[in-house]
Design a protein around this motif. Sequence first.
Motif, mmCIF file in Angstrom:
data_model
loop_
_atom_site.group_PDB
_atom_site.id
_atom_site.type_symbol
_atom_site.label_atom_id
_atom_site.label_comp_id
_atom_site.label_asym_id
_atom_site.label_seq_id
_atom_site.Cartn_x
_atom_site.Cartn_y
_atom_site.Cartn_z
ATOM 1 N N ILE A 260 -5.580 -3.424 -7.783
ATOM 2 C CA ILE A 260 -4.164 -3.832 -7.784
ATOM 3 C C ILE A 260 -3.811 -4.476 -9.133
ATOM 4 O O ILE A 260 -2.748 -4.209 -9.700
ATOM 5 C CB ILE A 260 -3.880 -4.819 -6.616
ATOM 6 C CG1 ILE A 260 -4.225 -4.170 -5.257
ATOM 7 C CG2 ILE A 260 -2.419 -5.290 -6.639
ATOM 8 C CD1 ILE A 260 -3.422 -2.933 -4.900
ATOM 9 N N LEU B 287 1.075 -2.788 -3.035
ATOM 10 C CA LEU B 287 0.127 -2.757 -1.905
ATOM 11 C C LEU B 287 0.519 -1.692 -0.882
ATOM 12 O O LEU B 287 -0.337 -0.963 -0.374
ATOM 13 C CB LEU B 287 0.086 -4.125 -1.217
ATOM 14 C CG LEU B 287 -0.679 -5.237 -1.932
ATOM 15 C CD1 LEU B 287 -0.491 -6.559 -1.193
ATOM 16 C CD2 LEU B 287 -2.164 -4.898 -2.038
ATOM 17 N N LYS C 27 -0.897 -3.217 -11.640
ATOM 18 C CA LYS C 27 0.157 -4.146 -12.058
ATOM 19 C C LYS C 27 0.235 -4.215 -13.577
ATOM 20 O O LYS C 27 1.324 -4.223 -14.159
ATOM 21 C CB LYS C 27 -0.112 -5.534 -11.464
ATOM 22 C CG LYS C 27 0.939 -6.556 -11.785
ATOM 23 C CD LYS C 27 2.300 -6.157 -11.224
ATOM 24 C CE LYS C 27 3.362 -7.208 -11.498
ATOM 25 N NZ LYS C 27 4.709 -6.739 -11.169
ATOM 26 N N CYS D 152 4.381 -6.742 -6.421
ATOM 27 C CA CYS D 152 2.989 -6.589 -5.979
ATOM 28 C C CYS D 152 2.961 -6.132 -4.517
ATOM 29 O O CYS D 152 2.084 -5.366 -4.107
ATOM 30 C CB CYS D 152 2.247 -7.905 -6.144
ATOM 31 S SG CYS D 152 2.238 -8.489 -7.858
ATOM 32 N N CYS E 263 -0.212 -10.419 -10.230
ATOM 33 C CA CYS E 263 -0.222 -10.488 -8.762
ATOM 34 C C CYS E 263 -0.988 -11.693 -8.229
ATOM 35 O O CYS E 263 -0.798 -12.091 -7.082
ATOM 36 C CB CYS E 263 -0.786 -9.200 -8.179
ATOM 37 S SG CYS E 263 0.298 -7.773 -8.445
ATOM 38 N N ALA F 259 -0.094 1.779 -2.449
ATOM 39 C CA ALA F 259 -1.532 2.014 -2.623
ATOM 40 C C ALA F 259 -2.195 2.319 -1.282
ATOM 41 O O ALA F 259 -3.108 3.153 -1.195
ATOM 42 C CB ALA F 259 -2.193 0.819 -3.295
ATOM 43 N N LEU G 201 -8.232 -0.736 0.205
ATOM 44 C CA LEU G 201 -6.817 -0.894 -0.183
ATOM 45 C C LEU G 201 -5.903 -0.809 1.034
ATOM 46 O O LEU G 201 -4.894 -1.507 1.122
ATOM 47 C CB LEU G 201 -6.436 0.167 -1.228
ATOM 48 C CG LEU G 201 -7.109 -0.008 -2.597
ATOM 49 C CD1 LEU G 201 -6.828 1.206 -3.489
ATOM 50 C CD2 LEU G 201 -6.650 -1.296 -3.287
#
Length: 331
Positions: free
Chosen positions: A114, A135, A118, A131, A327, A138, A70
């Motif tokens: 992800i 990111l 989402k 999104c 995403c 995360a 990630l």
Amino acid sequence: MAPAASSRHRSRPFPSLLILTLALTLFATVTTKAQLSENYYDASCPAALLTIRTAVAAAVLLDRRMGASLLRLHFHDCFVQGCDASVLLDDTGSFTGEKGAGPNAGSLRGFEVIDNIKMLLELLCPQTVSCADILAVAARDSVGQLGGPYWTVLLGRRDSTTASASLANSDLPGPKSNLNNLLNTFANKGLSSTDMVALSGAHTVGRAQCKNCRARIYNDTDIDASFAASLRTGCPQQAGANDGALEPLDASSPDAFDNGYFGNLLSQRGLLHSDQALFDVGTTDDLVRTYASNSDQWGSDFVAAMVKMGNISPLTGTDNGEIRMNCRRVN
Ligand code: HEM
């Protein structure tokens, strides 16, 4: 008197034109260059950050490598068109996305994590959290989950409506890079040599495939002999053989977010040619020594560089990009 009156009359349009121009410039600045901010979702989606943190914690508990994956996803997003979640877009009829590009294909991981985040956020606060912000958060939470430092993520990025395979191929650094290549690649994104070395410390976690270290373990001379020998057992010299076999980027502490990576470089145990390039009788040697002996210094430089990287060309304001609902696709 009459001429003076008429000249006053003629001069009126100029100040109003000036005011109009200033107003338009201000408007354009506000709409296109809005700043990222810490509290962006406080009112519109108060549960956003906790939702992301919980989902990342669960994903990393199930698979520790996911924290590394990630973190890398955010890096590969930001270096290509800026931090705009372009990396997450699937190919369409109108563009070839970044997932199939050389540095990404068969290598990037974490897309499902992800997607799950989402999905949850769309239920909680539809079309609100981008999104690109998911990111960035995360990545921060992954580092925390692996025992690394914490930082405040600035928020308010929007999502791109396009992606670029060719920019992914040209703008991301490759594992065969020498120090100059690395410095240039990062300078092109506004990042300094300190940022570059500090960010490379992300290779304290995660794995690389045999095909990406083969040339190093068979050809390089700046490699510890026993380290090279042990890697060769899992990664045959013949091209194509065991290409996907995984090796830890930081053999001394593979899944802990610590400064072990820099210690490895001092003993010529960098896994990638590009890793060892940071400590190979060059301008970054001193910094590598500092980070190897001073974990706090590395931590604070890493955090500062992550914030800088997260600020690369974000789409902000109302005219740029969108908040994707999925995403993988533009709305
Ligand atoms: C300095 C230039 C860099 C180069 C040449 C580079 C290259 C690579 C390569 C080749 C891999 C292995 C991919 C594979 O074999 O599938 C990798 C993995 C990784 N990279 Fe980098 N990288 C660089 C910088 C960074 C930065 C700046 C970050 C994050 C801030 C990062 C985070 C990671 C992580 C965490 C992994 C492991 C991912 C996983 O296990 O899924 N890298 N990198």
